[in-house]
Design a protein around this motif. Structure first.
Motif, PDB file in Angstrom:
ATOM      1  N   LEU A 141       0.866  -1.181   0.000  1.00 32.66           N
ATOM      2  CA  LEU A 141       0.000   0.000   0.000  1.00 32.66           C
ATOM      3  C   LEU A 141       0.899   1.228   0.000  1.00 32.66           C
ATOM      4  O   LEU A 141       1.737   1.380   0.893  1.00 32.66           O
ATOM      5  CB  LEU A 141      -0.905   0.011   1.225  1.00 32.66           C
ATOM      6  N   VAL A 142       0.725   2.092  -0.993  1.00 32.22           N
ATOM      7  CA  VAL A 142       1.608   3.251  -1.141  1.00 32.22           C
ATOM      8  C   VAL A 142       0.784   4.502  -1.414  1.00 32.22           C
ATOM      9  O   VAL A 142      -0.120   4.488  -2.255  1.00 32.22           O
ATOM     10  CB  VAL A 142       2.613   3.048  -2.300  1.00 32.22           C
ATOM     11  N   THR A 143       1.098   5.579  -0.714  1.00 32.22           N
ATOM     12  CA  THR A 143       0.483   6.878  -0.954  1.00 32.22           C
ATOM     13  C   THR A 143       1.566   7.886  -1.320  1.00 32.22           C
ATOM     14  O   THR A 143       2.575   7.997  -0.615  1.00 32.22           O
ATOM     15  CB  THR A 143      -0.283   7.382   0.283  1.00 32.22           C
ATOM     16  N   LEU A 144       1.353   8.594  -2.424  1.00 30.94           N
ATOM     17  CA  LEU A 144       2.292   9.605  -2.880  1.00 30.94           C
ATOM     18  C   LEU A 144       1.622  10.974  -2.839  1.00 30.94           C
ATOM     19  O   LEU A 144       0.443  11.092  -3.172  1.00 30.94           O
ATOM     20  CB  LEU A 144       2.749   9.327  -4.321  1.00 30.94           C
ATOM     21  N   ARG A 145       2.378  11.975  -2.447  1.00 28.12           N
ATOM     22  CA  ARG A 145       1.884  13.358  -2.485  1.00 28.12           C
ATOM     23  C   ARG A 145       2.732  14.143  -3.478  1.00 28.12           C
ATOM     24  O   ARG A 145       3.963  14.061  -3.443  1.00 28.12           O
ATOM     25  CB  ARG A 145       1.965  14.008  -1.103  1.00 28.12           C
ATOM     26  N   THR A 146       2.079  14.880  -4.371  1.00 20.17           N
ATOM     27  CA  THR A 146       2.819  15.703  -5.321  1.00 20.17           C
ATOM     28  C   THR A 146       3.096  17.070  -4.709  1.00 20.17           C
ATOM     29  O   THR A 146       2.421  17.496  -3.764  1.00 20.17           O
ATOM     30  CB  THR A 146       2.031  15.884  -6.630  1.00 20.17           C
ATOM     31  N   LYS A 147       4.083  17.754  -5.262  1.00 19.53           N
ATOM     32  CA  LYS A 147       4.444  19.068  -4.721  1.00 19.53           C
ATOM     33  C   LYS A 147       3.335  20.093  -4.932  1.00 19.53           C
ATOM     34  O   LYS A 147       3.300  21.113  -4.260  1.00 19.53           O
ATOM     35  CB  LYS A 147       5.746  19.554  -5.358  1.00 19.53           C
ATOM     36  N   LYS A 148       2.413  19.802  -5.868  1.00 19.40           N
ATOM     37  CA  LYS A 148       1.283  20.698  -6.091  1.00 19.40           C
ATOM     38  C   LYS A 148       0.080  20.336  -5.234  1.00 19.40           C
ATOM     39  O   LYS A 148      -0.982  20.935  -5.364  1.00 19.40           O
ATOM     40  CB  LYS A 148       0.893  20.687  -7.571  1.00 19.40           C
ATOM     41  N   GLY A 149       0.244  19.341  -4.367  1.00 21.63           N
ATOM     42  CA  GLY A 149      -0.823  19.003  -3.431  1.00 21.63           C
ATOM     43  C   GLY A 149      -1.710  17.850  -3.845  1.00 21.63           C
ATOM     44  O   GLY A 149      -2.655  17.507  -3.125  1.00 21.63           O
ATOM     45  N   GLY A 150      -1.436  17.233  -4.987  1.00 19.50           N
ATOM     46  CA  GLY A 150      -2.227  16.095  -5.422  1.00 19.50           C
ATOM     47  C   GLY A 150      -1.845  14.823  -4.686  1.00 19.50           C
ATOM     48  O   GLY A 150      -0.802  14.745  -4.031  1.00 19.50           O
ATOM     49  N   MET A 151      -2.714  13.804  -4.779  1.00 22.66           N
ATOM     50  CA  MET A 151      -2.474  12.533  -4.112  1.00 22.66           C
ATOM     51  C   MET A 151      -2.586  11.385  -5.107  1.00 22.66           C
ATOM     52  O   MET A 151      -3.421  11.402  -6.010  1.00 22.66           O
ATOM     53  CB  MET A 151      -3.489  12.316  -2.982  1.00 22.66           C
ATOM     54  N   ILE A 152      -1.737  10.377  -4.910  1.00 25.15           N
ATOM     55  CA  ILE A 152      -1.782   9.143  -5.681  1.00 25.15           C
ATOM     56  C   ILE A 152      -1.764   7.998  -4.677  1.00 25.15           C
ATOM     57  O   ILE A 152      -0.863   7.916  -3.843  1.00 25.15           O
ATOM     58  CB  ILE A 152      -0.587   9.017  -6.644  1.00 25.15           C
TER      59      ILE A 152
END
Length: 258
Positions: A141-152
């Protein structure tokens, strides 16, 4: 998987261009070394990420490029199988101590980053489980946050107790949403939510067969200098950087800032 780096290195040293199966290497360090060697030799290394060449994902990419869903702020993707894709994955896992992330997880990461034009990732939070295969993770299970505030959010598993394979890919934008398998788009137009179902091949197995055919065709076109959207070794190094960070986050049991 463990053999990819050595074989690709030998091919580059022999003056060959390379199409390398996914994942290109077992870690970011090897990927960066391949990218550097390819540059030194003046050769091309591309990754065989065939899911990018599925008709549904290529269609989705065109919709996102045209901003049909507005600004994408969240991707939720999951791929579950009861067993590894092949026993070779399990053999590789026992040597590299890496499992489902290098089989299914790397595909979900690549698709997510590719669809979003490879945004900068600021944080990674991962949890791995080894319930069926003690030598390597069988659920990730992996959660990524982008520098623009988005989530993956990514969910890959060989170990879920379910009889059939399942694949889910959801994209959420400010003006609409999209799901894959099958491809459906829901878009707000004049305060009305409209559902679009693009015409697709009804036989799902053909989606994969044709993705490999398109991948190989574009590889040849790329080598001939024809512009083609291909998974370059540089892009894959960004993917492998996230893979490495996911393993470290899971080991430390906390989120990492990149």
């Amino acid at each position: 998987t463990d053999s990819h780096f050595d074989i690709a290195t030998a091919a580059l040293n022999a003056g060959k261009n390379v199409l390398i199966e996914k994942p290109p290497t077992t870690n970011h360090e090897q990927c960066a070394a391949l990218a550097k060697l390819a540059e030194e030799k003046g050769k091309i290394v591309l990754a065989a990420m065939n899911n990018r060449f599925r008709a549904d994902f290529m269609m989705l990419k065109s919709y996102l490029n045209d901003k049909q869903l507005g600004d994408v702020f969240y991707i939720n993707a999951a791929w579950h199988k009861y067993e590894p894709s092949t026993k070779m994955h399990l053999d590789s896992a026992s040597r590299s101590r890496r499992g489902v992330m290098l089989d299914l997880g790397v595909v979900l990461i690549d698709l997510s980053l590719w669809l979003l034009e490879f945004p900068e990732i600021s944080g990674v939070n991962a949890a791995f489980f080894s319930h069926r295969y003690k030598g390597a993770e069988d659920s990730a299970l992996v959660t990524l946050r982008t520098k623009k505030g988005g989530m993956i959010r990514l969910d890959a598993s060989w170990g879920m107790q379910q009889p059939d394979e399942s694949f889910r890919f959801e994209v959420y934008g400010t003006r609409g949403t999209a799901t894959v398998n099958p491809l459906l788009l829901h878009r707000r137009i004049d305060d009305q939510l409209v559902t679009l179902t693009p015409t697709q091949n009804s036989k799902f197995e053909n989606v994969f067969k044709r993705s490999y055919e398109t991948e190989l065709t574009n590889f040849v076109r790329f080598l001939r200098g024809v512009k083609a959207d291909m998974p370059t070794i540089g892009q894959m190094c960004k993917v492998m950087e996230i893979v490495d960070a996911s393993y470290l986050s899971a080991k430390r049991e906390n989120a990492l800032r990149l």
